[in-house]
Scaffold this motif. Structure first.
Motif, PDB file in Angstrom:
ATOM      1  N   GLN A  18      -0.020  -7.005 -14.333  1.00 29.26           N
ATOM      2  CA  GLN A  18       1.223  -6.243 -14.497  1.00 29.26           C
ATOM      3  C   GLN A  18       1.237  -5.007 -13.602  1.00 29.26           C
ATOM      4  OE1 GLN A  18       3.857  -7.214 -16.210  1.00 29.26           O
ATOM      5  NE2 GLN A  18       5.007  -5.431 -15.607  1.00 29.26           N
ATOM      6  N   CYS A  19       0.106  -4.311 -13.538  1.00 31.02           N
ATOM      7  CA  CYS A  19       0.030  -3.092 -12.717  1.00 31.02           C
ATOM      8  C   CYS A  19       0.202  -3.381 -11.232  1.00 31.02           C
ATOM      9  CB  CYS A  19      -1.305  -2.385 -12.932  1.00 31.02           C
ATOM     10  SG  CYS A  19      -1.448  -1.594 -14.531  1.00 31.02           S
ATOM     11  N   SER A  20      -0.184  -4.571 -10.800  1.00 32.23           N
ATOM     12  CA  SER A  20      -0.066  -4.892  -9.375  1.00 32.23           C
ATOM     13  C   SER A  20       1.316  -5.426  -9.021  1.00 32.23           C
ATOM     14  CB  SER A  20      -1.149  -5.886  -8.953  1.00 32.23           C
ATOM     15  OG  SER A  20      -1.020  -7.093  -9.651  1.00 32.23           O
ATOM     16  N   THR A  21       2.174  -5.594 -10.027  1.00 25.33           N
ATOM     17  CA  THR A  21       3.515  -6.136  -9.802  1.00 25.33           C
ATOM     18  C   THR A  21       4.420  -5.158  -9.066  1.00 25.33           C
ATOM     19  OG1 THR A  21       3.321  -7.443 -11.814  1.00 25.33           O
ATOM     20  CG2 THR A  21       5.527  -7.121 -10.959  1.00 25.33           C
ATOM     21  N   PHE A  22       4.311  -3.863  -9.372  1.00 23.68           N
ATOM     22  CA  PHE A  22       5.188  -2.858  -8.798  1.00 23.68           C
ATOM     23  C   PHE A  22       4.414  -1.954  -7.857  1.00 23.68           C
ATOM     24  CE2 PHE A  22       6.845  -3.942 -12.997  1.00 23.68           C
ATOM     25  CZ  PHE A  22       8.094  -4.417 -12.638  1.00 23.68           C
ATOM     26  N   ASP A  23       4.903  -1.815  -6.641  1.00 22.56           N
ATOM     27  CA  ASP A  23       4.253  -0.982  -5.645  1.00 22.56           C
ATOM     28  C   ASP A  23       4.154   0.458  -6.155  1.00 22.56           C
ATOM     29  OD1 ASP A  23       3.046  -0.495  -3.180  1.00 22.56           O
ATOM     30  OD2 ASP A  23       4.944   0.221  -2.338  1.00 22.56           O
ATOM     31  N   GLY A  24       2.970   1.000  -6.151  1.00 24.26           N
ATOM     32  CA  GLY A  24       2.756   2.375  -6.572  1.00 24.26           C
ATOM     33  C   GLY A  24       2.315   2.536  -8.014  1.00 24.26           C
ATOM     34  N   LEU A  25       2.526   1.534  -8.855  1.00 25.12           N
ATOM     35  CA  LEU A  25       2.161   1.660 -10.265  1.00 25.12           C
ATOM     36  C   LEU A  25       0.649   1.746 -10.451  1.00 25.12           C
ATOM     37  CD1 LEU A  25       2.939   1.776 -13.237  1.00 25.12           C
ATOM     38  CD2 LEU A  25       3.020  -0.727 -13.240  1.00 25.12           C
ATOM     39  N   ALA A  26      -0.084   0.908  -9.780  1.00 24.29           N
ATOM     40  CA  ALA A  26      -1.549   0.924  -9.917  1.00 24.29           C
ATOM     41  C   ALA A  26      -2.124   2.266  -9.494  1.00 24.29           C
ATOM     42  CB  ALA A  26      -2.169  -0.208  -9.104  1.00 24.29           C
ATOM     43  N   GLN A  27      -1.622   2.812  -8.372  1.00 25.34           N
ATOM     44  CA  GLN A  27      -2.121   4.102  -7.902  1.00 25.34           C
ATOM     45  C   GLN A  27      -1.812   5.203  -8.909  1.00 25.34           C
ATOM     46  OE1 GLN A  27      -0.364   1.842  -6.252  1.00 25.34           O
ATOM     47  NE2 GLN A  27      -0.506   2.081  -4.054  1.00 25.34           N
ATOM     48  N   ALA A  28      -0.632   5.173  -9.473  1.00 22.81           N
ATOM     49  CA  ALA A  28      -0.239   6.198 -10.442  1.00 22.81           C
ATOM     50  C   ALA A  28      -1.110   6.121 -11.695  1.00 22.81           C
ATOM     51  CB  ALA A  28       1.235   6.046 -10.810  1.00 22.81           C
ATOM     52  N   LEU A  29      -1.400   4.920 -12.158  1.00 25.06           N
ATOM     53  CA  LEU A  29      -2.205   4.768 -13.362  1.00 25.06           C
ATOM     54  C   LEU A  29      -3.670   5.104 -13.128  1.00 25.06           C
ATOM     55  CD1 LEU A  29      -0.659   1.522 -14.835  1.00 25.06           C
ATOM     56  CD2 LEU A  29      -0.368   3.856 -15.659  1.00 25.06           C
ATOM     57  N   ALA A  30      -4.167   4.866 -11.926  1.00 21.89           N
ATOM     58  CA  ALA A  30      -5.576   5.133 -11.622  1.00 21.89           C
ATOM     59  C   ALA A  30      -5.836   6.606 -11.334  1.00 21.89           C
ATOM     60  CB  ALA A  30      -6.026   4.290 -10.433  1.00 21.89           C
TER      61      ALA A  30
END
Length: 104
Positions: A18-30
């Motif tokens: 799910q986190c890799s679905t939207f560009d920028g979401l993974a970076q924001a969560l990490a």
């Protein structure tokens, strides 16, 4: 209630996907803990509870905490979404992560 390692693995795989679905979401969560007002708070709380129960059951290394898991999961989500796309990368990296955080 004790969750099986398989439950934790499935939950983490779905979270990373799910986190890799939207560009920028993974970076924001990490980057940093999610604010209380965030829509992601429920996912973080659910995963934190799973990590806590796994630690209490003795299936995780003693030095692993939920923040470690979120940072690793966010990194895997980010890397998994990069080009060139490798459909097996997420699974491979998740297995490496799980091998690294399991109690030996």
């Amino acid at each position: 209630m004790t969750d099986s390692p398989r439950t934790v693995n499935r939950w983490l795989d779905a979270y990373i996907q799910q986190c890799s679905t939207f560009d920028g979401l993974a970076q924001a969560l990490a980057r940093s803990p999610v604010h209380e007002s965030s829509d992601c708070r429920l996912a973080i709380d659910a995963g934190t509870a799973l990590v806590r129960r796994a630690a209490e059951a003795g299936t995780l290394r003693a030095d692993v905490d939920a923040d470690d898991v979120w940072h690793l999961a966010g990194a895997i989500a980010w890397v998994s979404g990069q080009l060139p796309l490798d459909p097996d990368r997420r699974t491979r990296l998740l297995e490496m992560m799980l091998d690294g955080i399991r109690r030996r």
